[in-house]
Design an enzyme around this catalytic site. Structure first.
Site, short mmCIF file in Angstrom:
data_model
loop_
_atom_site.label_atom_id
_atom_site.label_comp_id
_atom_site.label_asym_id
_atom_site.label_seq_id
_atom_site.Cartn_x
_atom_site.Cartn_y
_atom_site.Cartn_z
N GLU A 167 17.05 14.87 42.88
CA GLU A 167 17.37 14.13 41.66
C GLU A 167 17.31 14.98 40.39
O GLU A 167 16.52 14.69 39.47
CB GLU A 167 16.40 12.94 41.50
N GLU A 350 16.67 8.38 49.85
CA GLU A 350 15.58 7.53 49.36
C GLU A 350 16.12 6.14 49.08
O GLU A 350 17.19 5.99 48.50
CB GLU A 350 14.97 8.02 48.03
#
Ligand code: FCB
Length: 449
Positions: A167, A350
């Site tokens: 991320e 995720e």
């Protein structure tokens, strides 16, 4: 599940964690300090004043945690390597004791038949590199490639999926733009050099890993469907700009398309050749999904060119995040539609939710909301696959309740409850639900259908 969606044979069911959120043992075996150790020590940064100093004590309890994964029947486990364990000062030779920990972990996973999926950077930059500017300093990209080479050399024969960065959008925006995460910089859109240097580091690290491993190399980003938070033409334009900033800035250049013109970026930091380096071919793209984002044109001028407003009309998790399972299908299908042949296979690296789970007097930890959340999101992945999107795996965030960054220990995302005073692990109802799902999907009849 009432009717089981069917997933392709070989689909990887797993769970994910990150080093600083679970390991603890922050001064053991020569680990250097990371930006998160520094950030947590600053008053007011973490909601409950805590840190990852002990966390889930996974550094000592990794074998118990690997057994929990085995009990799930997980085919893969996504963990991250702590850069300051491998290079305590962010440069130079590898610290053998640091590598040895991941060596033990990887062998233990393989012993259970679980594929190790290693993320190289999940936000815990060595503090020594931060002292020289962190990701604002171009040299950090080269240091990252050196570190990738060291880890690749040690584990390249056994890690089955590599993820360079986790991320970068969140690390850049919260860490360098808004000051809510380490290193706590508040540069607003001036944070872009931190993004570019991470992506440059990704490209350089990808090349370094290729020399050390035959396993697939990927990058993981956070993706969010962007919805209009108002009805004006300016609001609609803001949706395009925010989508470009959040979703495309960290993906377009990786897939060879350069930075999106629609994103409000000052590209003066980009040097000749950088875009070619960043576009090093990847084998998979990691998708982290939690919720959509609604934006509108800013009411007050002078700050950011967008304003994030609440997504209303949906149930909310304990973290107050809206629960929108269809958003996951939409963004997987949207990635395919946007990038077409340039898009490699996807992994949902995720997805999960926080609720204030407690162990009851009977010793059980019942989390029906998480079961419902995961069930709906797994179905959304199934719907994307049915629509022709090549999704190869799904990782629940998270295996364990853990240190949730600026929220400290106040947000529990685990399939397994952790008592942070004692370290005791208690599998929740969702753990049993996921185990049964995986068993059902692995049964010969399911695989063949
Ligand atoms: C993601 C992070 C992960 C975890 C979840 C809840 O943005 O990658 O470490 O904190 O959110």
């Amino acid at each position: 599940m009432s009717t089981e969606p069917s997933f392709p044979a070989g689909f990887r069911w797993g769970a994910a964690t990150a080093a600083y959120q679970i390991e603890g043992a922050v001064t053991e075996d020569g680990r250097g300090a990371s930006v998160w150790d520094t950030f947590c020590a600053q008053p007011g940064r973490i909601r409950d004043g805590s840190s990852g100093a002990v966390a889930c004590d996974h550094y000592h309890r990794y074998a118990e945690d690997a057994a929990l994964l085995a009990g799930l029947g997980a085919g893969a486990y996504r963990f991250s390597v702590a850069w300051p364990r491998i290079q305590p000062t962010g440069r130079g030779a590898a610290n053998p004791a640091g590598l040895a920990f991941y060596d033990r972990l990887v062998d233990t996973l393989l012993g259970h038949g679980i594929d190790p999926a290693a993320t190289l950077f999940h936000w815990d930059l060595p503090q020594a590199l931060q002292d020289r500017g962190g990701w604002l300093d171009r040299d950090t990209a080269y240091r990252f490639a050196e570190y990738a080479d060291l880890v690749g050399r040690a584990l390249g024969d056994r890690v089955r999926l590599w993820i360079t960065l986790n991320e970068p959008v969140v690390h850049t925006m919260l860490g360098y733009g808004l000051g809510q995460h380490a290193p706590g910089e508040t540069l607003l859109l001036g944070c872009f050099p931190a993004a570019h240097h991470q992506l440059l580091g990704h490209g350089l690290a990808t090349a370094a890993l290729r020399a050390r491993t035959a396993s697939p190399v990927a990058i993981t980003n956070n993706y969010t469907p962007v919805w209009p938070g108002g009805g004006s033409a300016a609001d609609a334009a803001t949706v395009v700009a925010y989508d470009a900033l959040h979703n495309r800035t960290f993906t377009d250049p990786v897939l060879g398309l350069g930075y999106p013109a629609e994103a409000p970026l000052d590209l003066s930091v980009v040097r000749d050749g950088d875009l070619e380096t960043i576009a090093a071919p990847i084998d998979a793209l990691g998708v982290n999904y939690y919720n959509p984002t609604a934006v509108r044109a800013p009411v007050a001028p002078g700050g950011l060119p967008f304003e994030i407003v609440p997504v209303t009309g949906y149930p909310r998790t304990g973290f107050d995040w809206p629960v929108v399972p269809d958003g996951l299908r939409d963004l997987l299908v949207g990635l395919r539609d946007r990038y077409r042949d340039a898009l490699p296979p996807l992994y949902v690296t995720e997805n999960g939710c926080a609720y204030p789970d407690e162990v009851g007097p009977d010793g059980r930890c019942d989390d029906p909301e998480r079961v419902a959340y995961l069930d709906a999101h797994v179905r959304a992945v199934g719907a994307a696959i049915a629509a022709g999107v090549d999704v190869r795996g799904y990782f629940v965030w998270s295996l364990l309740d853990n240190f949730e960054w600026a929220e400290g220990y106040t947000q529990r995302f685990g399939l397994v409850h952790v008592d942070f005073a004692t370290g005791t692990r208690t599998p929740k109802t969702s753990y049993g639900w996921y185990r049964d799902l995986i068993a059902g999907q692995s049964a010969p009849s399911a695989a063949a259908s």
